[in-house]
Design a protein around this motif. Structure first.
Motif, PDB file in Angstrom:
ATOM      1  N   LEU A   1       0.825  -1.210   0.000  1.00 32.22           N
ATOM      2  CA  LEU A   1       0.000   0.000   0.000  1.00 32.22           C
ATOM      3  C   LEU A   1       0.862   1.264   0.000  1.00 32.22           C
ATOM      4  O   LEU A   1       0.579   2.207  -0.748  1.00 32.22           O
ATOM      5  CB  LEU A   1      -0.933   0.011   1.207  1.00 32.22           C
ATOM      6  CG  LEU A   1      -2.124  -0.929   1.103  1.00 32.22           C
ATOM      7  CD1 LEU A   1      -2.810  -1.069   2.454  1.00 32.22           C
ATOM      8  CD2 LEU A   1      -3.107  -0.444   0.052  1.00 32.22           C
ATOM      9  N   ARG A   2       1.923   1.278   0.831  1.00 31.30           N
ATOM     10  CA  ARG A   2       2.798   2.459   0.872  1.00 31.30           C
ATOM     11  C   ARG A   2       3.464   2.690  -0.482  1.00 31.30           C
ATOM     12  O   ARG A   2       3.628   3.830  -0.916  1.00 31.30           O
ATOM     13  CB  ARG A   2       3.827   2.327   1.997  1.00 31.30           C
ATOM     14  CG  ARG A   2       3.224   2.623   3.377  1.00 31.30           C
ATOM     15  CD  ARG A   2       4.277   2.663   4.469  1.00 31.30           C
ATOM     16  NE  ARG A   2       4.718   1.333   4.859  1.00 31.30           N
ATOM     17  CZ  ARG A   2       4.089   0.539   5.720  1.00 31.30           C
ATOM     18  NH1 ARG A   2       2.964   0.941   6.286  1.00 31.30           N
ATOM     19  NH2 ARG A   2       4.569  -0.640   6.027  1.00 31.30           N
ATOM     20  N   ALA A   3       3.840   1.600  -1.180  1.00 30.92           N
ATOM     21  CA  ALA A   3       4.435   1.730  -2.519  1.00 30.92           C
ATOM     22  C   ALA A   3       3.417   2.313  -3.492  1.00 30.92           C
ATOM     23  O   ALA A   3       3.759   3.160  -4.325  1.00 30.92           O
ATOM     24  CB  ALA A   3       4.942   0.374  -3.003  1.00 30.92           C
ATOM     25  N   ALA A   4       2.164   1.879  -3.392  1.00 32.45           N
ATOM     26  CA  ALA A   4       1.109   2.404  -4.262  1.00 32.45           C
ATOM     27  C   ALA A   4       0.868   3.882  -3.978  1.00 32.45           C
ATOM     28  O   ALA A   4       0.667   4.683  -4.902  1.00 32.45           O
ATOM     29  CB  ALA A   4      -0.178   1.602  -4.086  1.00 32.45           C
ATOM     30  N   VAL A   5       0.927   4.272  -2.707  1.00 32.64           N
ATOM     31  CA  VAL A   5       0.768   5.678  -2.332  1.00 32.64           C
ATOM     32  C   VAL A   5       1.919   6.497  -2.905  1.00 32.64           C
ATOM     33  O   VAL A   5       1.719   7.548  -3.517  1.00 32.64           O
ATOM     34  CB  VAL A   5       0.682   5.838  -0.793  1.00 32.64           C
ATOM     35  CG1 VAL A   5       0.811   7.292  -0.379  1.00 32.64           C
ATOM     36  CG2 VAL A   5      -0.635   5.257  -0.271  1.00 32.64           C
ATOM     37  N   ALA A   6       3.155   6.000  -2.716  1.00 31.52           N
ATOM     38  CA  ALA A   6       4.344   6.714  -3.198  1.00 31.52           C
ATOM     39  C   ALA A   6       4.327   6.860  -4.718  1.00 31.52           C
ATOM     40  O   ALA A   6       4.736   7.890  -5.260  1.00 31.52           O
ATOM     41  CB  ALA A   6       5.612   5.998  -2.752  1.00 31.52           C
TER      42      ALA A   6
ATOM     43  N   THR B   1      -5.098   3.270  -6.822  1.00 31.70           N
ATOM     44  CA  THR B   1      -5.307   2.572  -5.550  1.00 31.70           C
ATOM     45  C   THR B   1      -4.577   3.294  -4.423  1.00 31.70           C
ATOM     46  O   THR B   1      -5.100   3.439  -3.328  1.00 31.70           O
ATOM     47  CB  THR B   1      -4.808   1.114  -5.652  1.00 31.70           C
ATOM     48  OG1 THR B   1      -5.503   0.467  -6.705  1.00 31.70           O
ATOM     49  CG2 THR B   1      -5.037   0.364  -4.356  1.00 31.70           C
ATOM     50  N   GLY B   2      -3.366   3.758  -4.722  1.00 31.47           N
ATOM     51  CA  GLY B   2      -2.577   4.475  -3.720  1.00 31.47           C
ATOM     52  C   GLY B   2      -3.221   5.769  -3.275  1.00 31.47           C
ATOM     53  O   GLY B   2      -3.212   6.115  -2.092  1.00 31.47           O
ATOM     54  N   ILE B   3      -3.802   6.498  -4.214  1.00 32.54           N
ATOM     55  CA  ILE B   3      -4.468   7.759  -3.883  1.00 32.54           C
ATOM     56  C   ILE B   3      -5.670   7.498  -2.972  1.00 32.54           C
ATOM     57  O   ILE B   3      -5.877   8.196  -1.977  1.00 32.54           O
ATOM     58  CB  ILE B   3      -4.884   8.515  -5.166  1.00 32.54           C
ATOM     59  CG1 ILE B   3      -3.623   8.996  -5.901  1.00 32.54           C
ATOM     60  CG2 ILE B   3      -5.808   9.680  -4.842  1.00 32.54           C
ATOM     61  CD1 ILE B   3      -3.880   9.473  -7.323  1.00 32.54           C
ATOM     62  N   LYS B   4      -6.448   6.458  -3.299  1.00 34.12           N
ATOM     63  CA  LYS B   4      -7.596   6.095  -2.461  1.00 34.12           C
ATOM     64  C   LYS B   4      -7.136   5.676  -1.066  1.00 34.12           C
ATOM     65  O   LYS B   4      -7.741   6.024  -0.061  1.00 34.12           O
ATOM     66  CB  LYS B   4      -8.376   4.935  -3.084  1.00 34.12           C
ATOM     67  CG  LYS B   4      -9.173   5.291  -4.301  1.00 34.12           C
ATOM     68  CD  LYS B   4      -9.866   4.045  -4.827  1.00 34.12           C
ATOM     69  CE  LYS B   4     -10.467   4.269  -6.186  1.00 34.12           C
ATOM     70  NZ  LYS B   4     -11.007   3.043  -6.774  1.00 34.12           N
ATOM     71  N   ALA B   5      -6.051   4.885  -1.035  1.00 32.73           N
ATOM     72  CA  ALA B   5      -5.576   4.339   0.234  1.00 32.73           C
ATOM     73  C   ALA B   5      -4.951   5.393   1.134  1.00 32.73           C
ATOM     74  O   ALA B   5      -5.016   5.281   2.357  1.00 32.73           O
ATOM     75  CB  ALA B   5      -4.569   3.222  -0.036  1.00 32.73           C
TER      76      ALA B   5
ATOM     77  N   ASP C   1     -11.651  -5.400  -0.563  1.00 31.62           N
ATOM     78  CA  ASP C   1     -11.575  -5.721  -1.993  1.00 31.62           C
ATOM     79  C   ASP C   1     -10.303  -5.185  -2.635  1.00 31.62           C
ATOM     80  O   ASP C   1      -9.696  -5.847  -3.481  1.00 31.62           O
ATOM     81  CB  ASP C   1     -12.826  -5.233  -2.738  1.00 31.62           C
ATOM     82  CG  ASP C   1     -13.081  -3.742  -2.593  1.00 31.62           C
ATOM     83  OD1 ASP C   1     -12.685  -3.151  -1.579  1.00 31.62           O
ATOM     84  OD2 ASP C   1     -13.683  -3.160  -3.517  1.00 31.62           O
ATOM     85  N   ILE C   2      -9.850  -4.003  -2.218  1.00 29.16           N
ATOM     86  CA  ILE C   2      -8.599  -3.439  -2.747  1.00 29.16           C
ATOM     87  C   ILE C   2      -7.419  -4.314  -2.328  1.00 29.16           C
ATOM     88  O   ILE C   2      -6.568  -4.670  -3.145  1.00 29.16           O
ATOM     89  CB  ILE C   2      -8.396  -1.985  -2.273  1.00 29.16           C
ATOM     90  CG1 ILE C   2      -9.429  -1.064  -2.926  1.00 29.16           C
ATOM     91  CG2 ILE C   2      -6.980  -1.505  -2.583  1.00 29.16           C
ATOM     92  CD1 ILE C   2      -9.427   0.357  -2.386  1.00 29.16           C
ATOM     93  N   LEU C   3      -7.382  -4.687  -1.059  1.00 33.96           N
ATOM     94  CA  LEU C   3      -6.276  -5.519  -0.571  1.00 33.96           C
ATOM     95  C   LEU C   3      -6.248  -6.883  -1.242  1.00 33.96           C
ATOM     96  O   LEU C   3      -5.186  -7.369  -1.633  1.00 33.96           O
ATOM     97  CB  LEU C   3      -6.366  -5.682   0.947  1.00 33.96           C
ATOM     98  CG  LEU C   3      -6.002  -4.468   1.777  1.00 33.96           C
ATOM     99  CD1 LEU C   3      -6.273  -4.737   3.249  1.00 33.96           C
ATOM    100  CD2 LEU C   3      -4.549  -4.085   1.572  1.00 33.96           C
ATOM    101  N   LEU C   4      -7.402  -7.515  -1.386  1.00 32.03           N
ATOM    102  CA  LEU C   4      -7.448  -8.844  -1.990  1.00 32.03           C
ATOM    103  C   LEU C   4      -6.987  -8.794  -3.447  1.00 32.03           C
ATOM    104  O   LEU C   4      -6.235  -9.666  -3.897  1.00 32.03           O
ATOM    105  CB  LEU C   4      -8.850  -9.448  -1.891  1.00 32.03           C
ATOM    106  CG  LEU C   4      -8.959 -10.895  -2.369  1.00 32.03           C
ATOM    107  CD1 LEU C   4      -8.108 -11.830  -1.501  1.00 32.03           C
ATOM    108  CD2 LEU C   4     -10.409 -11.353  -2.351  1.00 32.03           C
ATOM    109  N   ALA C   5      -7.392  -7.769  -4.176  1.00 28.33           N
ATOM    110  CA  ALA C   5      -6.970  -7.628  -5.570  1.00 28.33           C
ATOM    111  C   ALA C   5      -5.456  -7.444  -5.662  1.00 28.33           C
ATOM    112  O   ALA C   5      -4.794  -8.065  -6.508  1.00 28.33           O
ATOM    113  CB  ALA C   5      -7.695  -6.457  -6.228  1.00 28.33           C
TER     114      ALA C   5
END
Length: 194
Positions: free
Chosen positions: A35-40, A45-49, A62-66
């Motif tokens: 998740l932190r990598a997606a945010v960075a 997904t990162g923006i949502k998270a 659902d985001i995590l499972l995907a």
């Protein structure tokens, strides 16, 4: 070895997984790191998270499972993995069971690190001072521990009923805790092969 590490935030799951990945020869998969990598990277997904994580809340199942399904499809996990930070609730535990059955990679073991809340808060305060991660802020940690007690603690029962759970004392020197986990895994391997 397909292993899940459970325990409250700050219990040492990530630290132990980093050590165990070399000993077991399998990758460490941290949903938090994913998740932190997606945010960075600023992915959708990162923006949502990001907003959810900054508030100390948990990202949707659902985001995590995907994200996890994509990761488990990669070649480096064919011989196993160490999963940390997932599952966090009974719905995720059930979804993980279904996903692993679908890809024919059932879990070998689940290790729960048992650490008192006072120790966790102290650990996270130190990490917050060093790394300035918002999810390690003491106020956020206290709230995360409350959420853990309500939502994640029952996951241990889910895996215990399936005969996969090993509870390990997570307090002590790093190498002592690692040795306890390795001993629990030896016990689990003997039970599986015996």
């Amino acid at each position: 070895m397909r292993l899940v590490l459970l325990g409250p935030p700050g219990s040492g799951k990530g630290t132990q997984a980093a050590i165990l990945k070399n000993a077991l020869g399998v990758p460490h998969i941290s949903t938090g790191d994913m998740l932190r990598a997606a945010v960075a990277a600023g992915t959708p997904t990162g923006i949502k998270a990001k907003a959810v994580m900054d508030a100390g809340n948990l990202v949707s199942d659902d985001i995590l499972l995907a994200m996890l399904e994509e990761r488990l499809a990669q070649d480096d996990v064919k011989n196993g993995f160490i999963l940390d930070g997932y599952p966090r609730n009974l719905a995720q535990a059930s979804a993980l069971d279904g996903l692993l059955a679908k890809i024919k990679q059932p879990l070998d073991a689940v290790v729960k690190l048992d650490v008192p809340n006072e120790d966790i808060i102290a650990r996270c305060e130190i990490r917050f001072e060093k790394e300035h991660r918002k999810d390690d802020d003491p106020a956020v940690v206290r709230d995360r521990l409350r959420v853990y007690a309500e939502q994640t603690a029952p996951v241990a029962d889910f895996f215990e009923k399936r005969g996969k759970l090993q509870v390990v004392n997570g307090v002590g020197e790093l190498d002592e805790v690692t040795a306890r986990i390795k001993q629990a895994l030896k016990h689990e391997s003997a039970a599986v092969s015996g």
